[in-house]
Scaffold this active site. Sequence first.
Site, PDB file in Angstrom:
ATOM      1  N   SER A 146       0.841  -1.195   0.000  1.00 43.14           N
ATOM      2  CA  SER A 146       0.000   0.000   0.000  1.00 43.14           C
ATOM      3  C   SER A 146       0.881   1.251   0.000  1.00 43.14           C
ATOM      4  CB  SER A 146      -0.963  -0.049   1.187  1.00 43.14           C
ATOM      5  OG  SER A 146      -1.963   0.925   1.071  1.00 43.14           O
ATOM      6  N   ASP A 169      -8.317  -6.280  -4.667  1.00 43.72           N
ATOM      7  CA  ASP A 169      -7.973  -5.093  -3.887  1.00 43.72           C
ATOM      8  C   ASP A 169      -9.009  -3.995  -4.123  1.00 43.72           C
ATOM      9  OD1 ASP A 169      -6.850  -2.868  -2.697  1.00 43.72           O
ATOM     10  OD2 ASP A 169      -4.880  -3.103  -3.622  1.00 43.72           O
ATOM     11  N   HIS A 201      -6.819  -6.106  -0.117  1.00 43.99           N
ATOM     12  CA  HIS A 201      -5.910  -5.122   0.480  1.00 43.99           C
ATOM     13  C   HIS A 201      -5.693  -5.487   1.947  1.00 43.99           C
ATOM     14  CE1 HIS A 201      -4.037  -1.143  -0.319  1.00 43.99           C
ATOM     15  NE2 HIS A 201      -4.143  -0.991   0.990  1.00 43.99           N
TER      16      HIS A 201
END
Length: 292
Positions: free
Chosen positions: A110, A241, A269
Amino acid sequence: MDAVADPFVEDRFVEVEPDVHLWSQWLDGPADADPILLVMGANASGIVWPEELLARLSTRHPVIRYDHRDTGRSTWAFDEAPYAVADLAADAVAVLDAWGVDRAHVVGMSLGGTLVQLLLLDHPDRLVSATVFCTAALSAWEVPDMPGPGTALLRMWGEFDDPRDDAGELAWRVEHWRLLNGTGIPFDADEFRELERRVIAHTGRPDSPSAHARADQDGLDRGPELAGVTVPVLVVEAPEDPVNPPPHGEHLAAAIGGARLVTMPGMGHALPVAVVPALAEVLLAHTDAAEH
């Protein structure tokens, strides 16, 4: 997986600026291998990295994880001393310096993937290899119609600083993970509830960190420079995600010179235990190839 018997673990605080310290942790691995530095995402402690992933990686490399500023046991002082996202990348280098590491394999998730891109541009001599996932290229938002987070996530992100009691905070975090996990891998609420209990115990405070959302983003418009990267880079596409959905992984792999793209089926995610064995396998295959 080969087990490491009683690996040596050491905690260390790293001063990155006057009165700003980062918690970091070293997990022993083979002494002749380059370490792996794990760089977590926005507003997330290094404790979020799954213990099973650390155990698997440490069979082949020493592993370093750390808390960003304003997370975990690191200094929380954004309101008194604001900083930029780019400063968080410099912090990663300071962590390597503090442990006496000249070169490392760096893994970013991320926002951590954004920071790794900055390291590829500014400190390629410190990287043996890089792996990024659940992230967007520095150039991603210059692409028309590139998808972003959905409305449910954006709504929750607007609630980071809302007042909640301890039980409400824990429930909010679990719901946040439910959205981040996506639908490709069944969501285990108990797994993520226990994760957040560990994070809160490690941090010593129950409130949600939110400083990174307010950090200055100057200096991130460097997408064209990625084409000149020569460090071996692996991009892991997370097809479920909800923050940086496809084609973010494909775009990032195309933007970085010579990057390789692999897809992790079902991954969102988040890092549920179910995804760890396959993720560790591709990470270690990449580090082995870079070293040999």
